[in-house]
Design a protein around this motif. Structure first.
Motif, PDB file in Angstrom:
ATOM      1  N   GLY A  69     -64.835  -8.224 -14.991  1.00  0.00           N
ATOM      2  CA  GLY A  69     -65.148  -7.075 -14.154  1.00  0.00           C
ATOM      3  C   GLY A  69     -64.490  -6.696 -13.195  1.00  0.00           C
ATOM      4  N   GLU A  70     -63.655  -7.568 -12.611  1.00  0.00           N
ATOM      5  CA  GLU A  70     -62.639  -7.323 -11.691  1.00  0.00           C
ATOM      6  C   GLU A  70     -61.417  -6.270 -12.204  1.00  0.00           C
ATOM      7  OE1 GLU A  70     -61.257 -10.879  -9.682  1.00  0.00           O
ATOM      8  OE2 GLU A  70     -63.309 -11.268  -8.709  1.00  0.00           O
ATOM      9  N   ILE A  71     -60.989  -6.848 -13.523  1.00  0.00           N
ATOM     10  CA  ILE A  71     -59.923  -6.154 -14.305  1.00  0.00           C
ATOM     11  C   ILE A  71     -60.563  -4.750 -14.546  1.00  0.00           C
ATOM     12  CG2 ILE A  71     -58.902  -6.145 -16.655  1.00  0.00           C
ATOM     13  CD1 ILE A  71     -58.049  -8.425 -14.753  1.00  0.00           C
ATOM     14  N   ARG A  72     -61.738  -4.573 -15.061  1.00  0.00           N
ATOM     15  CA  ARG A  72     -62.245  -3.271 -15.119  1.00  0.00           C
ATOM     16  C   ARG A  72     -62.334  -2.509 -13.864  1.00  0.00           C
ATOM     17  NH1 ARG A  72     -64.659  -2.767 -20.114  1.00  0.00           N
ATOM     18  NH2 ARG A  72     -65.596  -4.551 -21.017  1.00  0.00           N
ATOM     19  N   THR A  73     -62.486  -2.937 -12.721  1.00  0.00           N
ATOM     20  CA  THR A  73     -62.444  -2.203 -11.469  1.00  0.00           C
ATOM     21  C   THR A  73     -61.004  -1.838 -11.185  1.00  0.00           C
ATOM     22  OG1 THR A  73     -64.294  -3.577 -10.807  1.00  0.00           O
ATOM     23  CG2 THR A  73     -63.067  -2.487  -9.011  1.00  0.00           C
ATOM     24  N   GLN A  74     -60.098  -2.715 -11.150  1.00  0.00           N
ATOM     25  CA  GLN A  74     -58.705  -2.713 -11.157  1.00  0.00           C
ATOM     26  C   GLN A  74     -58.076  -1.456 -11.854  1.00  0.00           C
ATOM     27  OE1 GLN A  74     -56.622  -6.036 -11.950  1.00  0.00           O
ATOM     28  NE2 GLN A  74     -54.375  -5.253 -11.906  1.00  0.00           N
ATOM     29  N   VAL A  75     -58.412  -1.424 -13.184  1.00  0.00           N
ATOM     30  CA  VAL A  75     -58.074  -0.002 -13.882  1.00  0.00           C
ATOM     31  C   VAL A  75     -58.749   0.978 -13.655  1.00  0.00           C
ATOM     32  CG1 VAL A  75     -57.855   0.747 -16.498  1.00  0.00           C
ATOM     33  CG2 VAL A  75     -57.444  -1.802 -15.736  1.00  0.00           C
ATOM     34  N   GLU A  76     -59.886   0.908 -13.393  1.00  0.00           N
ATOM     35  CA  GLU A  76     -60.533   2.267 -12.891  1.00  0.00           C
ATOM     36  C   GLU A  76     -60.019   2.662 -11.494  1.00  0.00           C
ATOM     37  OE1 GLU A  76     -65.156   3.718 -11.710  1.00  0.00           O
ATOM     38  OE2 GLU A  76     -64.853   1.566 -12.436  1.00  0.00           O
ATOM     39  N   ALA A  77     -59.640   1.786 -10.514  1.00  0.00           N
ATOM     40  CA  ALA A  77     -59.176   2.051  -9.289  1.00  0.00           C
ATOM     41  C   ALA A  77     -57.966   3.085  -9.492  1.00  0.00           C
ATOM     42  CB  ALA A  77     -59.247   1.083  -8.282  1.00  0.00           C
ATOM     43  N   ALA A  78     -57.099   2.473 -10.552  1.00  0.00           N
ATOM     44  CA  ALA A  78     -55.771   3.003 -10.677  1.00  0.00           C
ATOM     45  C   ALA A  78     -55.971   4.496 -11.368  1.00  0.00           C
ATOM     46  CB  ALA A  78     -54.848   2.308 -11.679  1.00  0.00           C
ATOM     47  N   GLY A  79     -57.159   4.741 -11.909  1.00  0.00           N
ATOM     48  CA  GLY A  79     -57.254   5.979 -12.386  1.00  0.00           C
ATOM     49  C   GLY A  79     -57.405   6.167 -13.990  1.00  0.00           C
ATOM     50  N   PHE A  80     -57.261   5.087 -14.571  1.00  0.00           N
ATOM     51  CA  PHE A  80     -57.344   4.902 -16.280  1.00  0.00           C
ATOM     52  C   PHE A  80     -58.599   4.116 -16.516  1.00  0.00           C
ATOM     53  CE2 PHE A  80     -52.952   4.570 -14.037  1.00  0.00           C
ATOM     54  CZ  PHE A  80     -52.321   5.933 -14.203  1.00  0.00           C
ATOM     55  N   ALA A  81     -59.337   4.124 -16.054  1.00  0.00           N
ATOM     56  CA  ALA A  81     -60.619   3.728 -16.648  1.00  0.00           C
ATOM     57  C   ALA A  81     -60.976   3.838 -18.107  1.00  0.00           C
ATOM     58  CB  ALA A  81     -61.691   3.724 -15.751  1.00  0.00           C
ATOM     59  N   GLY A  82     -60.831   5.172 -18.734  1.00  0.00           N
ATOM     60  CA  GLY A  82     -60.986   5.506 -19.919  1.00  0.00           C
ATOM     61  C   GLY A  82     -60.068   4.997 -20.953  1.00  0.00           C
ATOM     62  N   GLU A  83     -59.117   4.348 -20.318  1.00  0.00           N
ATOM     63  CA  GLU A  83     -57.967   4.121 -21.336  1.00  0.00           C
ATOM     64  C   GLU A  83     -58.096   2.435 -21.515  1.00  0.00           C
ATOM     65  OE1 GLU A  83     -54.083   5.056 -19.741  1.00  0.00           O
ATOM     66  OE2 GLU A  83     -54.587   7.192 -19.624  1.00  0.00           O
ATOM     67  N   PHE A  84     -58.930   1.802 -20.946  1.00  0.00           N
ATOM     68  CA  PHE A  84     -59.119   0.448 -21.124  1.00  0.00           C
ATOM     69  C   PHE A  84     -60.338   0.093 -22.050  1.00  0.00           C
ATOM     70  CE2 PHE A  84     -60.969  -3.698 -19.695  1.00  0.00           C
ATOM     71  CZ  PHE A  84     -59.874  -4.736 -20.268  1.00  0.00           C
ATOM     72  N   SER A  85     -59.955  -0.893 -22.878  1.00  0.00           N
ATOM     73  CA  SER A  85     -61.435  -1.360 -23.639  1.00  0.00           C
ATOM     74  C   SER A  85     -61.206  -3.027 -23.820  1.00  0.00           C
ATOM     75  CB  SER A  85     -61.527  -0.663 -25.074  1.00  0.00           C
ATOM     76  OG  SER A  85     -61.654   0.851 -24.997  1.00  0.00           O
ATOM     77  N   TYR A  86     -62.361  -3.590 -23.822  1.00  0.00           N
ATOM     78  CA  TYR A  86     -62.337  -5.013 -24.312  1.00  0.00           C
ATOM     79  C   TYR A  86     -63.344  -5.134 -25.604  1.00  0.00           C
ATOM     80  CZ  TYR A  86     -64.119  -9.728 -24.286  1.00  0.00           C
ATOM     81  OH  TYR A  86     -64.392 -11.101 -24.419  1.00  0.00           O
ATOM     82  N   HIS A  87     -62.703  -5.871 -26.598  1.00  0.00           N
ATOM     83  CA  HIS A  87     -63.235  -5.717 -27.993  1.00  0.00           C
ATOM     84  C   HIS A  87     -64.174  -7.141 -28.092  1.00  0.00           C
ATOM     85  CE1 HIS A  87     -61.383  -2.106 -29.348  1.00  0.00           C
ATOM     86  NE2 HIS A  87     -60.582  -2.406 -28.198  1.00  0.00           N
ATOM     87  N   GLY A  88     -64.108  -7.954 -27.186  1.00  0.00           N
ATOM     88  CA  GLY A  88     -64.950  -9.343 -27.361  1.00  0.00           C
ATOM     89  C   GLY A  88     -64.050 -10.315 -28.196  1.00  0.00           C
ATOM     90  N   THR A  89     -64.725 -11.255 -28.737  1.00  0.00           N
ATOM     91  CA  THR A  89     -64.502 -12.389 -29.794  1.00  0.00           C
ATOM     92  C   THR A  89     -64.115 -11.950 -31.164  1.00  0.00           C
ATOM     93  OG1 THR A  89     -65.169 -13.926 -28.177  1.00  0.00           O
ATOM     94  CG2 THR A  89     -64.352 -14.618 -30.593  1.00  0.00           C
ATOM     95  N   LEU A  90     -63.023 -12.086 -31.659  1.00  0.00           N
ATOM     96  CA  LEU A  90     -63.107 -11.372 -33.090  1.00  0.00           C
ATOM     97  C   LEU A  90     -62.805 -12.423 -34.157  1.00  0.00           C
ATOM     98  CD1 LEU A  90     -60.350  -8.534 -32.089  1.00  0.00           C
ATOM     99  CD2 LEU A  90     -62.811  -8.295 -32.213  1.00  0.00           C
ATOM    100  N   ASP A  91     -63.441 -12.332 -35.303  1.00  0.00           N
ATOM    101  CA  ASP A  91     -63.087 -13.064 -36.405  1.00  0.00           C
ATOM    102  C   ASP A  91     -61.849 -12.795 -37.083  1.00  0.00           C
ATOM    103  OD1 ASP A  91     -63.408 -10.851 -37.725  1.00  0.00           O
ATOM    104  OD2 ASP A  91     -65.592 -11.376 -38.784  1.00  0.00           O
ATOM    105  N   ARG A  92     -61.351 -13.206 -38.089  1.00  0.00           N
ATOM    106  CA  ARG A  92     -60.072 -13.161 -38.612  1.00  0.00           C
ATOM    107  C   ARG A  92     -59.701 -11.813 -39.114  1.00  0.00           C
ATOM    108  NH1 ARG A  92     -55.926 -16.430 -40.684  1.00  0.00           N
ATOM    109  NH2 ARG A  92     -54.735 -15.562 -42.406  1.00  0.00           N
ATOM    110  N   ALA A  93     -60.900 -11.145 -39.843  1.00  0.00           N
ATOM    111  CA  ALA A  93     -60.688  -9.840 -40.253  1.00  0.00           C
ATOM    112  C   ALA A  93     -60.649  -8.774 -38.977  1.00  0.00           C
ATOM    113  CB  ALA A  93     -61.810  -9.363 -41.046  1.00  0.00           C
ATOM    114  N   GLY A  94     -61.567  -9.168 -38.220  1.00  0.00           N
ATOM    115  CA  GLY A  94     -61.433  -8.333 -36.821  1.00  0.00           C
ATOM    116  C   GLY A  94     -60.048  -8.392 -36.066  1.00  0.00           C
ATOM    117  N   LYS A  95     -59.606  -9.870 -36.153  1.00  0.00           N
ATOM    118  CA  LYS A  95     -58.237 -10.038 -35.304  1.00  0.00           C
ATOM    119  C   LYS A  95     -57.117  -9.265 -35.944  1.00  0.00           C
ATOM    120  CE  LYS A  95     -56.544 -13.927 -36.177  1.00  0.00           C
ATOM    121  NZ  LYS A  95     -56.359 -15.439 -36.319  1.00  0.00           N
ATOM    122  N   ILE A  96     -56.852  -9.098 -37.166  1.00  0.00           N
ATOM    123  CA  ILE A  96     -55.927  -8.527 -38.105  1.00  0.00           C
ATOM    124  C   ILE A  96     -56.175  -7.103 -37.635  1.00  0.00           C
ATOM    125  CG2 ILE A  96     -54.837  -8.091 -40.150  1.00  0.00           C
ATOM    126  CD1 ILE A  96     -55.881 -10.916 -41.147  1.00  0.00           C
ATOM    127  N   ALA A  97     -57.171  -6.549 -37.769  1.00  0.00           N
ATOM    128  CA  ALA A  97     -57.409  -5.193 -37.648  1.00  0.00           C
ATOM    129  C   ALA A  97     -57.096  -4.787 -36.341  1.00  0.00           C
ATOM    130  CB  ALA A  97     -58.941  -4.789 -38.020  1.00  0.00           C
TER     131      ALA A  97
END
Length: 447
Positions: free
Chosen positions: A291-319
């Protein structure tokens, strides 16, 4: 060769050590060797075929109960099976919880006491099972946190013991006193029971030799290797945003906050479209950190450029990796493995990493990225900008990555090196008759 390889489960987390242990065992099996991969604590979670045994020793529930109640240190094995079953362990660890450092410290010390610890019954169960299996040519422990098993296994089975070293100093340094000092004392006292230590990088061989008081002659580096099936470079449209990816556990030690700060600086000196993408295991104790990372990026003015994709399986990781232009995990901790960098390189993605730990020698072996001073966000931002503005350099590093990871870090290379060092093990007094540990002797006397 017949190999008894122990691995430590990490509940519902994709753990780099578990992935490495499983990949090595799978490749050795493919080559025709007899490998028994035995999980401790919980079933292992891997993103490829899991070759570990179904039975779990030192079940996490039993270990916890025995640590906190003397009653459970004497319950019969038949009763223990109720909570040691893979199904019960998976249910208990489905949702990871934050761990109290005081409890963790006491449990760590107890485990390192082995036959003298609160989990002595678990040692006896493992030995009793192992003595009814074909005698191995070598026993392999996954890390020095389980070094207390070296002596009992060696005495019971009459086989040499190797111990992999793959990042446990970070865990040890996180313990409170007096648990940290006591744990180090116990590990150092048991070093003589191990025939050969197997660090995952030359850096870690040097570091752990001093840290655990291990003679350099007892070190034999076995570099990481990964299963390359499914990995490939994907050509991307020229007009897509320059994508910087982070793929590791969401944890301050791994440095996502450093990358976020560097990204903000990068965006001030790079005007083209860009994105910061992150993926990896997020424990509940670090939800606030993300949450602090999101706030950090948002405060810098780039909130729309950051995404967190969660835990990924093998296919998701490669993609996920195939959509990156560069990977960066700028932790302050000198990582002895960096498996995520190898996985990125297998997709033709170069790295920008701190010039420490395994990355210094990885860079020398591959030429597949750029190194920056640890913790220097300005240097990191500058390195990212240099790649964003120079597609020719970026493509050259991508080519190096694709070729070098296949030449130097394929899982077959890791397996060949492991076999080479296993054969170097020699057990003093090898003809000595194998004897069961004290708890097994005590159990036998009551039957």
């Amino acid at each position: 060769m017949r190999i008894l390889q122990i691995t430590a489960g990490a509940a519902g987390m994709y753990c780099g050590s578990c992935l490495r242990d499983n990949a090595l065992a799978a490749e050795l099996l493919r080559q025709g060797h007899e490998v028994t991969l035995v999980p401790l604590y919980t079933p292992t979670l891997t993103d490829e075929e899991n070759v570990s045994q179904e039975r779990v020793f030192f079940g996490g529930i039993s270990v916890y109960l025995e640590q906190h109640s003397a009653l459970f240190r004497h319950t019969p094995a038949l009763l223990d099976r109720l909570w040691d079953s893979p199904a019960a362990l998976r249910a208990a660890t489905k949702n990871s919880i934050a761990t109290d450092p005081e409890m963790l410290g006491g449990l760590t010390v107890s485990m390192l006491r082995g036959e003298d610890g609160n989990q002595r019954k678990e040692v006896a169960k493992l030995i009793r099972w192992a003595r009814h299996e074909p005698r191995p040519d070598v026993i392999v422990l996954p890390n020095s946190m389980l070094i207390a098993l070296a002596g009992p296994l060696k005495r019971a089975l009459g086989a040499p013991v190797c111990c992999t070293l793959q990042g446990e100093d970070l865990f040890l340094e996180g313990l409170r006193e007096p648990y940290r000092s006591t744990s180090l004392e116990l590990i150092r006292a048991a070093v003589g029971e191990v025939d050969l230590f197997l660090p995952t990088s030359d850096y870690y061989a040097r570091f752990m030799s001093a840290y655990l008081s291990i003679e350099p002659g007892k070190m034999a580096t076995v570099p990481l290797g990964i299963n390359l099936d499914g990995y490939a470079r994907v050509e991307r449209p020229a007009d897509r945003p320059f994508t910087i990816s982070y793929f590791a556990r969401i944890d301050p030690a791994k440095g996502l906050h450093v990358l976020a700060e560097a990204y903000a600086q990068f965006r001030k000196i790079y005007s083209g479209p860009a994105r910061l993408e992150a993926a990896g295991y997020l424990g509940p104790e670090h939800a606030g950190y993300l949450g602090e990372i999101r706030t950090q990026v948002e405060a810098a003015g780039f909130a729309g450029e950051f995404s967190y994709h969660g835990t990924l399986d093998r296919a998701g990781k490669i993609a996920f990796l195939q959509q990156a232009d560069v990977i960066s995990v700028p932790g302050a901790y000198a990582d002895p493995k960096g498996i995520y960098a190898l996985e990125a390189m297998a997709c033709g993605v170069p790295f920008v990493q701190p010039d420490h730990g395994a990355f210094t020698e990885m860079h020398a072996a591959t030429g597949a990225g750029l190194l920056v001073p640890p913790g220097d966000t300005a240097a990191l931002a500058g390195a990212l900008r240099s790649l964003a503005l120079d597609p020719t350099l970026l493509r050259a590093l991508s080519d190096h990555a694709l070729a070098a990871v296949r030449q130097n870090y394929a899982v077959s290379k890791m397996a060949d090196r492991a076999l080479e060092v296993y054969s170097q093990c020699s057990l003093p007094r090898r003809s000595q008759k194998a004897t069961p540990p004290r708890e097994v002797q005590s159990l036998s006397s009551r039957t």
